[in-house]
Design a protein around this motif. Structure first.
Motif, PDB file in Angstrom:
ATOM      1  N   UNK A   1      15.192   2.834  17.668  1.00 55.86           N
ATOM      2  CA  UNK A   1      15.236   1.465  18.177  1.00 55.86           C
ATOM      3  C   UNK A   1      14.427   0.716  16.978  1.00 55.86           C
ATOM      4  N   UNK A   2      14.707  -0.426  16.508  1.00 56.36           N
ATOM      5  CA  UNK A   2      13.984  -1.248  15.521  1.00 56.36           C
ATOM      6  C   UNK A   2      12.603  -1.846  16.171  1.00 56.36           C
ATOM      7  N   UNK A   3      11.338  -1.782  15.622  1.00 60.05           N
ATOM      8  CA  UNK A   3      10.363  -2.247  15.952  1.00 60.05           C
ATOM      9  C   UNK A   3      10.253  -3.760  15.734  1.00 60.05           C
ATOM     10  N   UNK A   4      10.051  -4.577  16.730  1.00 59.54           N
ATOM     11  CA  UNK A   4       9.833  -6.034  16.522  1.00 59.54           C
ATOM     12  C   UNK A   4       8.623  -6.407  16.090  1.00 59.54           C
ATOM     13  N   UNK A   5       8.459  -7.382  15.254  1.00 58.39           N
ATOM     14  CA  UNK A   5       7.258  -7.803  14.622  1.00 58.39           C
ATOM     15  C   UNK A   5       6.348  -8.586  15.712  1.00 58.39           C
ATOM     16  N   UNK A   6       6.938  -9.525  16.278  1.00 58.25           N
ATOM     17  CA  UNK A   6       5.996 -10.280  17.153  1.00 58.25           C
ATOM     18  C   UNK A   6       5.206 -11.290  16.352  1.00 58.25           C
ATOM     19  N   UNK A   7       5.739 -11.630  14.983  1.00 54.31           N
ATOM     20  CA  UNK A   7       5.005 -12.813  14.173  1.00 54.31           C
ATOM     21  C   UNK A   7       5.053 -14.129  14.869  1.00 54.31           C
ATOM     22  N   UNK A   8       4.161 -14.676  14.372  1.00 53.60           N
ATOM     23  CA  UNK A   8       4.113 -16.082  14.746  1.00 53.60           C
ATOM     24  C   UNK A   8       5.507 -16.954  14.446  1.00 53.60           C
ATOM     25  N   UNK A   9       6.330 -17.493  15.474  1.00 56.61           N
ATOM     26  CA  UNK A   9       7.450 -18.146  15.394  1.00 56.61           C
ATOM     27  C   UNK A   9       8.614 -17.315  15.662  1.00 56.61           C
ATOM     28  N   UNK A  10       8.234 -16.151  16.170  1.00 52.46           N
ATOM     29  CA  UNK A  10       9.501 -15.229  16.377  1.00 52.46           C
ATOM     30  C   UNK A  10       9.838 -15.340  17.754  1.00 52.46           C
ATOM     31  N   UNK A  11      11.177 -15.030  18.017  1.00 52.05           N
ATOM     32  CA  UNK A  11      11.702 -15.506  19.420  1.00 52.05           C
ATOM     33  C   UNK A  11      10.781 -14.508  20.286  1.00 52.05           C
ATOM     34  N   UNK A  12      10.785 -13.073  19.985  1.00 50.48           N
ATOM     35  CA  UNK A  12      10.268 -12.153  20.828  1.00 50.48           C
ATOM     36  C   UNK A  12       9.015 -12.395  21.143  1.00 50.48           C
ATOM     37  N   UNK A  13       7.983 -13.008  20.247  1.00 53.18           N
ATOM     38  CA  UNK A  13       6.646 -13.529  20.551  1.00 53.18           C
ATOM     39  C   UNK A  13       6.797 -14.688  21.759  1.00 53.18           C
ATOM     40  N   UNK A  14       7.413 -15.344  21.632  1.00 53.13           N
ATOM     41  CA  UNK A  14       7.675 -16.766  22.808  1.00 53.13           C
ATOM     42  C   UNK A  14       8.226 -15.981  23.995  1.00 53.13           C
ATOM     43  N   UNK A  15       9.026 -15.025  23.969  1.00 54.39           N
ATOM     44  CA  UNK A  15       9.518 -14.379  25.318  1.00 54.39           C
ATOM     45  C   UNK A  15       8.608 -13.684  25.670  1.00 54.39           C
ATOM     46  N   UNK A  16       7.862 -13.017  24.913  1.00 50.60           N
ATOM     47  CA  UNK A  16       6.738 -11.977  25.515  1.00 50.60           C
ATOM     48  C   UNK A  16       5.571 -12.816  26.279  1.00 50.60           C
ATOM     49  N   UNK A  17       5.274 -13.708  25.418  1.00 52.45           N
ATOM     50  CA  UNK A  17       4.168 -14.637  25.965  1.00 52.45           C
ATOM     51  C   UNK A  17       4.440 -15.348  27.370  1.00 52.45           C
ATOM     52  N   UNK A  18       5.669 -15.758  27.479  1.00 46.36           N
ATOM     53  CA  UNK A  18       6.371 -16.314  28.901  1.00 46.36           C
ATOM     54  C   UNK A  18       6.296 -15.256  29.685  1.00 46.36           C
ATOM     55  N   UNK A  19       6.639 -13.933  29.636  1.00 43.84           N
ATOM     56  CA  UNK A  19       6.682 -12.967  30.614  1.00 43.84           C
ATOM     57  C   UNK A  19       5.412 -12.661  30.960  1.00 43.84           C
ATOM     58  N   UNK A  20       4.308 -12.470  30.010  1.00 43.57           N
ATOM     59  CA  UNK A  20       2.980 -12.215  30.507  1.00 43.57           C
ATOM     60  C   UNK A  20       2.220 -13.118  31.637  1.00 43.57           C
ATOM     61  N   UNK A  21       2.701 -14.371  31.391  1.00 42.64           N
ATOM     62  CA  UNK A  21       2.208 -15.733  32.165  1.00 42.64           C
ATOM     63  C   UNK A  21       3.187 -15.506  33.542  1.00 42.64           C
TER      64      UNK A  21
END
Length: 543
Positions: A14-34
């Motif tokens: 499975x490819x490892x996502x970067x979660x760098x600023x501006x990425x969709x995965x970063x936005x989605x994860x922050x929403x899930x944490x909240x």
């Protein structure tokens, strides 16, 4: 019904996502944490497909923010362990009879759920419940767990495809039966992927499982169980219980249908359980399979020909990622006197840039240790070193549990290669360094090999290929996973099968065929197409 020899879909990591600023995965994860922080979950046990609520609730708090409550889990007792065993045994006949491709489909779907719609749920749960950084959660709970499930399907097909040869008029074949009884999976807090792999690997091979997760990882275990259920794991095949360790042990290890034990945890616990199994061996229908990955006192040894910056980076990452709470984490290092000042300077420079705090702040490299017992143990060790004539703290040493269980990345310099923290597994962000005389390299290898009871991971740093070959051969039994010019952590499923011997476990290599084959009991079948009709052999004929 129609039959076929089926090929599973191509398997890749499975490819490892970067979660760098501006990425969709970063936005989605922050929403899930909240979203997770906004509610208090009520987590039941899952036994025979039913959600079991006992009313005896235990609260769950992030190790890095003790005042916040993530939810509560329902604690069980011996009756629930009995119930789980009974549910597993009821499910066994139908599950064992299921065609392998349907079992494969269930767990391939689970992998796709993890890497897809559940990715940020399982990452967020791991970050909050176990205080993991975003990157450590991603490589563990999302990528490695998906890899375990997919590659295990591949290994399952390889096992089933391994068949004997046949001679004229004979057809020999082997069928791989699940174990006769149930498997008990006891999983740790530090890797969500291991928590998912230990019950699912035996289940994939047709076994039924009673699963007890670490009490400090129930928050993410709940997500794993949701994924298994959505993927189609039938009721009773995997049963999740939250009773205390001693209670579960008494019920499981005295049961005649106990057939296997899949474990990751401390050496002391594993040895105690092995002893209990031995004392009860007369009770069991068959000899149980015992598979365990336990402790480590993992090393880095640098030669004078090493790249100093590479060694320093291996120390910073290998010793302090996830607060050193990896069984593979570097916790002892042997540095050449001629290069030590250069290496130390670079390590201290890197540590000066390391931030410590909650994982919700993605700029933090270090988060909290798992619980108060771990914190107290580590704090005591650090204080002892600070006042010991053979030890000196050269980095970190700070401990604070007023908000969460925070311990600074700590480096102890010792003049004694047998000093306590060179031998004992601490499971925290503490590295002990011994500086050796360059002329005593061979002697240092002997010391390294004999200092610890463990044999899990280790690394050598050198540019001299003769030295690399020498160390690789000389330390052949010191590490089941050995690294050349790399940190001793970060094994990838399908690339570096993981496990060690000595005091580090049975070395059945999680993430490989060697582990999966432990969960089957082969039956050889010989069919004679033209059986003999006379007992006499040719040699018995008269001249």
């Amino acid at each position: 019904m129609p039959k076929g020899v089926f090929k599973v879909p191509p398997i890749a990591n499975e490819p490892v996502l970067t979660y760098a600023p501006g990425t969709s995965e970063r936005t989605e994860l922050k929403k899930q944490l909240e979203a997770f922080r906004a509610v208090e979950l009520e987590i039941p046990m899952f036994i025979g497909g039913e959600e079991i609520r006992t009313g005896k609730k235990v609260s769950i708090h992030p190790p890095h923010e003790l005042k916040h409550c993530l939810g509560h889990y329902h604690q069980g007792d011996e009756s629930h362990v009995h119930q789980a065993i009974d549910a597993a045994l009821r499910a066994r006949p139908k599950w064992a009879e299921m065609s392998w491709e349907h079992r494969a489909s269930i767990f391939l779907k689970a992998a796709d759920l993890i890497s897809g719609p559940y990715r940020q749920k399982i990452n967020a749960a791991t970050m909050l419940g176990q205080s993991k950084s975003v990157f450590q959660a991603e490589i563990d709970s999302a990528c490695e767990l998906a890899d375990f499930l997919r590659f295990n399907v591949k290994y399952m097909t390889q096992i089933y495809g391994d068949q004997p040869t046949s001679s004229k008029n004979i057809w020999n074949r082997v069928e791989y039966r699940p174990l006769e009884g149930f498997v008990f999976a006891l999983t740790p807090f530090n890797f969500t992927s291991i928590a998912g792999n230990l019950p699912s690997a035996p289940a994939m091979m047709g076994n039924v499982v009673v699963w007890k997760p670490s009490k400090t990882a129930i928050y993410s275990a709940n997500i794993i169980m949701q994924i298994f259920r959505e993927a189609g794991v039938p009721d009773g095949v995997i049963n999740l219980v939250f009773a205390s360790g001693p209670v579960v042990a008494r019920e499981v290890f005295s049961h005649p249908e106990f057939a296997g034990f899949h474990f990751t945890g401390s050496t002391e616990v594993f040895q105690s359980i092995w002893k209990t199994i031995g004392e009860n061996i007369h009770r069991y229908k068959s000899y149980p399979r015992i598979v365990g990955e336990t402790g480590g006192k993992d090393f880095i040894i640098a030669h004078k020909s090493c790249d100093a910056k590479a060694v320093a980076t291996a120390i910073t990452r290998g010793a302090f990622e996830y607060q050193g709470q990896k069984c593979s984490a570097a916790s002892r290092a042997y540095m050449p006197a001629s290069r030590w000042e250069e290496i130390k300077s670079e390590v201290l420079r890197q540590l000066s840039e390391v931030k410590m705090g909650p994982p919700e702040d993605f700029s933090n490299f270090v988060n909290a240790v798992i619980d108060e017992a771990s914190f107290d143990k580590l704090e005591a060790v650090i204080k002892e070193a600070d006042n010991h004539p053979e030890a000196k703290i050269i980095a970190g040493g700070g401990c604070d549990k007023s908000v969460g269980y925070y311990i600074e990345p700590t480096i102890i310099l010792t003049t004694n290669p047998q000093y306590r923290t060179m031998q004992e597994e601490l499971f925290g962000p503490v590295l002990t360094v011994y500086v050796y005389d360059d002329l005593k390299f061979d002697e240092t290898l002997d010391i390294l090999d004999k200092t610890s009871i463990y044999g899990l991971t280790g690394a050598v740093f050198a540019k001299d290929r003769y030295i690399i070959e020498k160390v690789t051969k000389r330390l052949v039994n010191a590490a089941g996973n050995f690294y050349i010019n790399d940190k001793p952590t970060g094994a990838v499923v399908g690339q570096q099968p993981f496990g060690g011997a000595r005091g580090s476990g049975t070395n059945d290599k999680a993430g490989s065929l060697f582990n999966m084959i432990r969960w089957v009991s082969p039956r050889t079948i010989k069919e004679n197409f033209i059986p003999p009709t006379d007992f006499k052999y040719p040699y018995m004929e008269k001249e």
